[in-house]
Structure formats: structure tokens, C-alpha cells
Scaffold this motif. Structure first.
Motif, PDB file in Angstrom:
ATOM      1  N   GLY A 176      25.783  49.529  33.126  1.00  0.00           N
ATOM      2  CA  GLY A 176      24.735  49.812  34.103  1.00  0.00           C
ATOM      3  C   GLY A 176      25.160  50.459  35.402  1.00  0.00           C
ATOM      4  O   GLY A 176      24.338  50.613  36.314  1.00  0.00           O
ATOM      5  N   TRP A 177      26.419  50.867  35.536  1.00  0.00           N
ATOM      6  CA  TRP A 177      26.849  51.554  36.753  1.00  0.00           C
ATOM      7  C   TRP A 177      26.178  52.917  36.833  1.00  0.00           C
ATOM      8  O   TRP A 177      26.195  53.693  35.891  1.00  0.00           O
ATOM      9  N   THR A 178      25.549  53.213  37.961  1.00  0.00           N
ATOM     10  CA  THR A 178      24.937  54.521  38.200  1.00  0.00           C
ATOM     11  C   THR A 178      25.692  55.171  39.349  1.00  0.00           C
ATOM     12  O   THR A 178      25.399  54.894  40.505  1.00  0.00           O
ATOM     13  N   PRO A 179      26.665  56.026  39.061  1.00  0.00           N
ATOM     14  CA  PRO A 179      27.555  56.546  40.098  1.00  0.00           C
ATOM     15  C   PRO A 179      26.899  57.423  41.157  1.00  0.00           C
ATOM     16  O   PRO A 179      27.412  57.520  42.261  1.00  0.00           O
ATOM     17  N   THR A 180      25.770  58.046  40.858  1.00  0.00           N
ATOM     18  CA  THR A 180      25.146  58.939  41.845  1.00  0.00           C
ATOM     19  C   THR A 180      24.050  58.248  42.658  1.00  0.00           C
ATOM     20  O   THR A 180      23.537  58.823  43.608  1.00  0.00           O
ATOM     21  N   ALA A 181      23.700  57.027  42.299  1.00  0.00           N
ATOM     22  CA  ALA A 181      22.669  56.290  43.042  1.00  0.00           C
ATOM     23  C   ALA A 181      23.294  55.582  44.236  1.00  0.00           C
ATOM     24  O   ALA A 181      24.401  55.066  44.136  1.00  0.00           O
ATOM     25  N   PRO A 182      22.610  55.555  45.369  1.00  0.00           N
ATOM     26  CA  PRO A 182      23.161  54.826  46.515  1.00  0.00           C
ATOM     27  C   PRO A 182      23.128  53.327  46.255  1.00  0.00           C
ATOM     28  O   PRO A 182      22.320  52.830  45.473  1.00  0.00           O
ATOM     29  N   GLY A 183      24.038  52.627  46.900  1.00  0.00           N
ATOM     30  CA  GLY A 183      24.064  51.180  46.751  1.00  0.00           C
ATOM     31  C   GLY A 183      25.439  50.619  46.997  1.00  0.00           C
ATOM     32  O   GLY A 183      26.400  51.342  47.260  1.00  0.00           O
ATOM     33  N   SER A 184      25.530  49.300  46.896  1.00  0.00           N
ATOM     34  CA  SER A 184      26.816  48.642  47.111  1.00  0.00           C
ATOM     35  C   SER A 184      27.699  48.838  45.883  1.00  0.00           C
ATOM     36  O   SER A 184      27.239  49.260  44.826  1.00  0.00           O
ATOM     37  N   ALA A 185      28.946  48.505  46.033  1.00  0.00           N
ATOM     38  CA  ALA A 185      29.937  48.730  44.982  1.00  0.00           C
ATOM     39  C   ALA A 185      29.587  47.973  43.702  1.00  0.00           C
ATOM     40  O   ALA A 185      29.054  46.873  43.736  1.00  0.00           O
ATOM     41  N   PHE A 186      29.918  48.596  42.584  1.00  0.00           N
ATOM     42  CA  PHE A 186      29.757  47.990  41.266  1.00  0.00           C
ATOM     43  C   PHE A 186      31.131  47.463  40.868  1.00  0.00           C
ATOM     44  O   PHE A 186      32.098  48.218  40.804  1.00  0.00           O
ATOM     45  N   HIS A 187      31.234  46.165  40.630  1.00  0.00           N
ATOM     46  CA  HIS A 187      32.521  45.547  40.309  1.00  0.00           C
ATOM     47  C   HIS A 187      32.663  45.355  38.808  1.00  0.00           C
ATOM     48  O   HIS A 187      31.774  44.805  38.157  1.00  0.00           O
ATOM     49  N   LEU A 188      33.787  45.801  38.287  1.00  0.00           N
ATOM     50  CA  LEU A 188      34.121  45.628  36.881  1.00  0.00           C
ATOM     51  C   LEU A 188      35.412  44.817  36.822  1.00  0.00           C
ATOM     52  O   LEU A 188      36.465  45.283  37.257  1.00  0.00           O
ATOM     53  N   ASP A 189      35.312  43.599  36.329  1.00  0.00           N
ATOM     54  CA  ASP A 189      36.451  42.699  36.300  1.00  0.00           C
ATOM     55  C   ASP A 189      37.078  42.705  34.911  1.00  0.00           C
ATOM     56  O   ASP A 189      36.483  42.237  33.952  1.00  0.00           O
ATOM     57  N   GLN A 190      38.274  43.245  34.816  1.00  0.00           N
ATOM     58  CA  GLN A 190      39.015  43.286  33.568  1.00  0.00           C
ATOM     59  C   GLN A 190      40.230  42.364  33.626  1.00  0.00           C
ATOM     60  O   GLN A 190      41.190  42.547  32.889  1.00  0.00           O
ATOM     61  N   SER A 191      40.171  41.361  34.487  1.00  0.00           N
ATOM     62  CA  SER A 191      41.313  40.482  34.705  1.00  0.00           C
ATOM     63  C   SER A 191      41.253  39.216  33.863  1.00  0.00           C
ATOM     64  O   SER A 191      41.997  38.275  34.129  1.00  0.00           O
ATOM     65  N   ALA A 192      40.401  39.167  32.883  1.00  0.00           N
ATOM     66  CA  ALA A 192      40.250  37.961  32.056  1.00  0.00           C
ATOM     67  C   ALA A 192      41.596  37.546  31.492  1.00  0.00           C
ATOM     68  O   ALA A 192      42.297  38.327  30.858  1.00  0.00           O
ATOM     69  N   GLY A 193      41.937  36.304  31.738  1.00  0.00           N
ATOM     70  CA  GLY A 193      43.177  35.776  31.203  1.00  0.00           C
ATOM     71  C   GLY A 193      44.381  35.953  32.103  1.00  0.00           C
ATOM     72  O   GLY A 193      45.422  35.360  31.866  1.00  0.00           O
ATOM     73  N   SER A 194      44.279  36.754  33.160  1.00  0.00           N
ATOM     74  CA  SER A 194      45.432  36.901  34.040  1.00  0.00           C
ATOM     75  C   SER A 194      45.452  35.731  35.017  1.00  0.00           C
ATOM     76  O   SER A 194      44.421  35.238  35.446  1.00  0.00           O
ATOM     77  N   LYS A 195      46.644  35.292  35.327  1.00  0.00           N
ATOM     78  CA  LYS A 195      46.803  34.166  36.239  1.00  0.00           C
ATOM     79  C   LYS A 195      47.652  34.597  37.431  1.00  0.00           C
ATOM     80  O   LYS A 195      48.604  35.369  37.259  1.00  0.00           O
ATOM     81  N   PRO A 196      47.312  34.123  38.623  1.00  0.00           N
ATOM     82  CA  PRO A 196      48.151  34.466  39.772  1.00  0.00           C
ATOM     83  C   PRO A 196      49.516  33.809  39.654  1.00  0.00           C
ATOM     84  O   PRO A 196      49.660  32.759  39.054  1.00  0.00           O
ATOM     85  N   SER A 197      50.529  34.459  40.218  1.00  0.00           N
ATOM     86  CA  SER A 197      51.883  33.905  40.234  1.00  0.00           C
ATOM     87  C   SER A 197      52.089  33.141  41.528  1.00  0.00           C
ATOM     88  O   SER A 197      52.005  33.713  42.596  1.00  0.00           O
ATOM     89  N   TYR A 198      52.340  31.872  41.434  1.00  0.00           N
ATOM     90  CA  TYR A 198      52.571  31.067  42.639  1.00  0.00           C
ATOM     91  C   TYR A 198      54.019  30.708  42.766  1.00  0.00           C
ATOM     92  O   TYR A 198      54.739  30.581  41.884  1.00  0.00           O
TER      93      TYR A 198
END
Length: 109
Positions: free
Chosen positions: A87-109
Motif C-alpha cells: 500500500g505504499w503510494t510514493p507520489t502521494a503526500p503523507g508521513s513516512a511508510f515504514h517497512l520492517d524486515q527485521s523479523a527475527g533479528s535481535k539486538p547485541s547487548y
């Protein structure tokens, strides 16, 4: 907000021209590998809604020395196609469209 032209790269996805950019220096959290790498994409001719993609990799310039896969144009093109299908419409005005492809990644502490 428009994408900064300096450092951005041109990419053509299915006949449409976009510009994309990976932040050169990591944020504090990305530098410590607490948050994954992100990049931004926008329509080249008619910037509207920006696409912000969160990857499942650490930033390539992280300070911890973790190995990271580079963000390749093929990955950017795949993210653009996925965002368009979601549903991202790149030419329409609006706030940023977020696409999260980080499923399964864990931060390193």
C-alpha cells in the motif's frame, strides 16, 4: 521531508525511477548494534511519501565490528516492490511508510 540528494543513489524498479539512501554514519544505537540498519527510498521525480525500510542486519559501520551484509540495489528493489504491494503510494503526500524486515533479528547487548 525529502531525501537528501547528496549520497543518494538512483534505482529503477519496474520502469519507475526512485532514489534511495543509506545513512553513512550509524546512529548511536546502530553503532552499538542495538538497532538494525535502515535505509530510505522516495520517488525520484515526484517525492511524496518516503519509504523507510528496517533491515535485519547491523549497520555496516557499526562500532562493535559485527559483520553486516551490504545493502544492495537488488534488496532495495525487493523492498520497494513489497512496500508497493502493501500500500505504499510514493507520489502521494503523507508521513513516512515504514517497512520492517527485521523479523527475527535481535539486538547485541
Amino acid at each position: 521531508m525529502a531525501l537528501v540528494r547528496k549520497g543518494s543513489r538512483r534505482i529503477v524498479v519496474d520502469g519507475t525511477v526512485y532514489r534511495w539512501r543509506l545513512r553513512g554514519r550509524p546512529t548511536y544505537f546502530q553503532g552499538l548494534a542495538w538497532s538494525p540498519c535502515t535505509f530510505a527510498v522516495e520517488h525520484a521525480d515526484t517525492p511524496g511519501t518516503m519509504l523507510v525500510v528496517t533491515t535485519d542486519q547491523p549497520h555496516p559501520s557499526n562500532w562493535i565490528g559485527l559483520e553486516a551484509e551490504p545493502v544492495l540495489p537488488s534488496g532495495v528493489a525487493a523492498a520497494v516492490r513489497l512496500a508497493l504491494s502493501e500500500g505504499w503510494t510514493p507520489t502521494a503526500p503523507g508521513s513516512a511508510f515504514h517497512l520492517d524486515q527485521s523479523a527475527g533479528s535481535k539486538p547485541s547487548y
